[in-house]
Design an enzyme around this catalytic site. Structure first.
Site: not given
Ligand code: BG6
Length: 493
Positions: A51, A150, A179-180, A184, A218, A242, A341
């Site tokens: 925007r 997501k 889903d990243h 990996k 994390e 994930h 976390k």
């Molecule tokens: C994301 C979450 O999908 O994945 C985050 O929303 C998280 O909260 C992250 O920190 C972790 O991804 P990666 O690739 O750093 O393990």
């Protein structure tokens, strides 16, 4: 080892939310890296949209600054920077208004027969409205694809509604749900490990495996994302997507091929075989925690509630679960999942613990015999460790030691590990959906998560407090220890 680049066809990519965090930190750097590798065809265009009333030049400056912040200086060759920036243009468009859409249409001309990718790097409330505008303005060609990420809903019902709104404009083969984790490197290696080796598959079942642990820990807190995170929590943020995807890849039957639907059919069967966790079982099979102030990342850190600026939140920043897969292969093999976390180290790994040997031929003086363990480390230090018993070297009689056969991928292959988004965006262009979630998978994952969320919401109990820099609440340790097992701890961490 030199990476192999498979060229892709000519494409145009429109990034909605182009001035946002995802675009800045991940998408622009990923596209730049692919350009650096020579994978992006010369005529391909990248059109930013949001925007914000940016001019083309303002967007180019924004992109340059993003690359300066997120791409290593040694990789920012002047000629590639110039080529990449030259591909960029910008159109201000609003999903709630008609402004900008005609202009977007013009900026995609000529290019009707090109692959067209619409990347919705925006909140899920805009997925439906943007798709609708793309439809009404006839921007969706047969070669078009849409990419979403997501949160794909907050529950099964909202995920269903979201999917409905997108599928009014795009057909399922045009929808790429990221889903990243699936992008990996080591996650794909899990497939190679299981299905390109004869060694593991015969013992990959309840006759030989005692249990499986999946940990994604994390050290960071919620940082600047408390607003989003507080509406999600660890179960929605990490487990629904994930971690369940990882579980599926460990547990699925061998697919007939790596074709997208062959893989996704097998993953779906695992999700459907997950034993529901409902009612009273929720308290026994799940633990949720919330971090308090403590020490993490080498310094003193605030607690979640202080970061959020509220002391009423029940949102979990840690979750541990004991899952069970009801099928022939996995009956009786628990899958323990934990994520959180502000834990002591950043690690994502899958640990497969085999059953003890049936009988020891050694004298007690040889020492205890620990079970074999296969540890698949997704990050950091991607690699695989197979823990074996061996004889202690040298004289002194037969003494046994548990040692890892250790393969670090970074040491074995001297190659840059591409970011997940680089692979995933190129897969979208190629039209390969194997690393993307199908609609029924997402909805099946929610169907398993929903009752846990419901039971937590109905309970007056709060998430259990844990001090930042520890492995979560003690109840998470009890969850696995009451079964006579322990969480795997790598001495290297
Ligand atoms: C994301 C979450 O999908 O994945 C985050 O929303 C998280 O909260 C992250 O920190 C972790 O991804 P990666 O690739 O750093 O393990």
């Amino acid at each position: 080892m030199t990476p192999r680049i498979i060229p892709v066809d000519l494409f145009d990519l429109v990034v909605f939310g182009a001035t946002g965090d995802l675009s800045q930190r991940k998408l622009l750097p990923a596209l730049f890296h692919r350009d650096l590798q020579g994978q992006i065809p010369p005529e391909s265009r990248i059109i930013g949209s949001s925007r914000r009333p940016f001019s083309n030049d303002e967007f180019k400056d924004f992109a340059r600054a993003s690359l300066e912040a997120h791409v290593d200086e040694s990789e920012r060759h002047a000629d590639v920077m110039a080529r990449f920036i030259d591909r960029l243009s910008y159109v201000a468009a609003d999903a709630a208004q008609d402004d900008g859409w005609m202009e977007l249409e013009k900026s995609l001309q000529p290019g009707l027969d090109r692959i067209r990718v619409f990347y919705l790097a925006v909140g899920p409330d805009l997925f439906g409205p943007i798709c609708e505008k793309l439809g009404t303005h006839k921007l969706v060609t047969p070669q078009s694809r849409v990419v979403i990420e997501k949160p794909l809903g907050k529950s099964g019902a909202s995920a269903h509604a979201l999917n409905e709104s997108i599928s009014r404009v795009f057909s399922e083969p045009q929808i790429y749900r990221i889903d990243h984790y699936l992008g990996k490197e080591t996650v794909q290696n899990l497939m190679a490990l299981r299905f390109a080796n004869a060694l593991f598959e015969p013992v990959w079942n309840s006759a030989h495996i005692d249990h499986v642990q999946i940990t994604v820990s994390e050290t960071l807190g919620v940082e600047g994302r408390a607003g989003y995170y507080d509406t999600a929590g660890a179960l929605r943020d990490m487990v629904q997507n994930h971690m369940l995807q990882l579980l599926c890849l460990v547990a699925m039957e061998p697919p007939t091929s790596t074709a997208a639907d062959a893989l996704r059919d097998e993953k779906l069967k695992v999700l459907k075989a997950l034993a529901p966790i409902t009612g009273d079982a929720v308290a026994n099979l799940s633990v949720r925690g919330q971090y308090r102030a403590g020490a993490a990342n080498g310094g003193a850190v605030k607690g979640y509630l202080e970061e959020l600026g509220s002391n009423t939140s029940k949102t979990e920043t840690f979750v541990a679960l004991k899952a069970e897969i009801r099928n022939w292969r996995w009956s009786g093999v628990p899958f323990y999942l934990r994520t959180g976390k502000r834990l002591p180290s950043r690690v994502s790994e899958i640990v497969v613990t085999f059953k003890p040997i049936p009988h020891s031929v050694f004298e007690p003086s040889a020492g205890p015999i620990a079970p074999n363990r296969l540890v698949i480390r997704l990050q950091p230090d991607e690699g695989v460790k197979l823990w074996l018993m061996i004889k202690d070297p040298g004289p002194g009689g037969m003494r046994l030691s548990h040692v890892p056969l250790d393969m670090s991928f970074a040491d074995a292959f001297n190659v840059r590990n591409p970011d997940a988004y680089e692979r995933l965006i190129m897969d979208v262009v190629r039209g390969s959906q194997a690393l993307f979630m199908r609609r029924d998978e997402v909805e099946a994952a929610w169907a398993w998560i929903d009752p846990v969320l419901d039971a937590w919401a109905a309970s007056s109990e709060l998430p259990k407090a844990y001090t930042s820099g520890t492995w979560g609440p003690s109840a998470a340790v009890a969850l696995i220890e009451r079964d006579g097992r322990t969480w795997y701890e790598d001495q290297d961490l």
